[in-house]
Scaffold this active site. Structure first.
Site, PDB file in Angstrom:
ATOM      1  N   CYS A 189       0.838  -1.192   0.000  1.00  0.00           N
ATOM      2  CA  CYS A 189       0.000   0.000   0.000  1.00  0.00           C
ATOM      3  C   CYS A 189       0.872   1.240   0.000  1.00  0.00           C
ATOM      4  O   CYS A 189       1.870   1.301   0.726  1.00  0.00           O
ATOM      5  CB  CYS A 189      -0.890  -0.019   1.243  1.00  0.00           C
ATOM      6  SG  CYS A 189      -2.008   1.381   1.365  1.00  0.00           S
ATOM      7  N   HIS A 202      -9.218  -3.823  -1.802  1.00  0.00           N
ATOM      8  CA  HIS A 202      -8.208  -3.099  -1.027  1.00  0.00           C
ATOM      9  C   HIS A 202      -8.530  -1.600  -1.012  1.00  0.00           C
ATOM     10  O   HIS A 202      -8.542  -0.966   0.048  1.00  0.00           O
ATOM     11  CB  HIS A 202      -6.825  -3.349  -1.645  1.00  0.00           C
ATOM     12  CG  HIS A 202      -5.717  -2.553  -1.040  1.00  0.00           C
ATOM     13  ND1 HIS A 202      -4.730  -3.138  -0.281  1.00  0.00           N
ATOM     14  CD2 HIS A 202      -5.420  -1.225  -1.086  1.00  0.00           C
ATOM     15  CE1 HIS A 202      -3.883  -2.194   0.117  1.00  0.00           C
ATOM     16  NE2 HIS A 202      -4.280  -1.029  -0.366  1.00  0.00           N
ATOM     17  N   GLU A 203      -8.784  -1.037  -2.186  1.00  0.00           N
ATOM     18  CA  GLU A 203      -9.059   0.399  -2.271  1.00  0.00           C
ATOM     19  C   GLU A 203     -10.380   0.754  -1.606  1.00  0.00           C
ATOM     20  O   GLU A 203     -10.494   1.798  -0.958  1.00  0.00           O
ATOM     21  CB  GLU A 203      -9.034   0.877  -3.726  1.00  0.00           C
ATOM     22  CG  GLU A 203      -7.700   0.724  -4.423  1.00  0.00           C
ATOM     23  CD  GLU A 203      -6.529   1.364  -3.690  1.00  0.00           C
ATOM     24  OE1 GLU A 203      -6.727   2.376  -2.974  1.00  0.00           O
ATOM     25  OE2 GLU A 203      -5.406   0.855  -3.822  1.00  0.00           O
ATOM     26  N   HIS A 215     -10.057   1.306   2.020  1.00  0.00           N
ATOM     27  CA  HIS A 215      -9.619   2.662   2.372  1.00  0.00           C
ATOM     28  C   HIS A 215     -10.815   3.587   2.584  1.00  0.00           C
ATOM     29  O   HIS A 215     -10.794   4.446   3.472  1.00  0.00           O
ATOM     30  CB  HIS A 215      -8.733   3.261   1.271  1.00  0.00           C
ATOM     31  CG  HIS A 215      -7.317   2.821   1.313  1.00  0.00           C
ATOM     32  ND1 HIS A 215      -6.463   3.131   2.340  1.00  0.00           N
ATOM     33  CD2 HIS A 215      -6.588   2.090   0.435  1.00  0.00           C
ATOM     34  CE1 HIS A 215      -5.271   2.617   2.099  1.00  0.00           C
ATOM     35  NE2 HIS A 215      -5.325   1.975   0.941  1.00  0.00           N
TER      36      HIS A 215
END
Length: 176
Positions: free
Chosen positions: A95, A137-138, A141
């Site tokens: 990341c 994953h994004e 966030h």
């Protein structure tokens, strides 16, 4: 377009939950996505959420093209995961907000997503393999979750300490 600073752990802004973009994909949102893409390419990385540059909006950019291939940028405004398959696979993740740290995280190998693209068109599609991993994953966030939050407390604390020490070294080197 401008290259923006990427926030790194333990910056508390990374733990914020991002807000939906209101009013569709405007010129301001497109300018944000252009800056995000330039920032991501400069880092370099394959995905970036707006919160990683301190903007708490539900916006993601991504480019999964391999080195030597033509760039293939993708833009996601207000993305949602509609469905995932039960099968999970371990993937090594890194990341830009946790530089130089990599570890295994289990993610769904396939997920169905819906989002607005760069032109404001709604897209509903299945993501597989690296695309599925990257979008999950994004999207983490956007919820204030980092990939290191899936690791043991010991691994997570070590990762944060390593990033802090690297920041201190960089500051000292810049001062010399």
């Amino acid at each position: 377009m401008a290259i923006r600073e990427i926030l790194t752990v333990p910056d508390p802004r990374l733990k914020q939950v991002s807000k939906p973009v209101e009013g569709g994909v405007t010129d301001d949102i497109r300018a944000l996505m252009d800056d995000m893409l330039e920032t991501m390419y400069d880092a370099p990385g394959i995905g970036l959420a707006a919160i990683q540059i301190g903007v708490p909006l539900r916006v993601i950019v991504m480019d999964l093209a391999r080195e030597g291939e033509e760039p293939a940028p993708r833009y996601f405004v207000n993305p949602e995961i509609l469905e995932t398959i039960e099968e999970k696979k371990p993937y090594e993740e890194g990341c830009l907000s946790v530089p130089d740290i990599f570890d295994q995280v289990e993610r769904s190998a396939r997920c169905r997503i819906r989002y607005l693209d760069y032109d404001g068109k709604q897209v509903d599609e299945w993501a597989e393999d690296l695309y599925a991993v990257c979008i999950q994953h994004e999207m983490d966030h956007l919820e204030g979750t980092l990939f290191i939050d899936y690791l043991s407390r010991l691994k997570r604390d070590r990762a944060i300490d390593k990033v802090k020490k690297a920041k201190i070294r960089a500051i000292r080197e810049d001062a010399n």
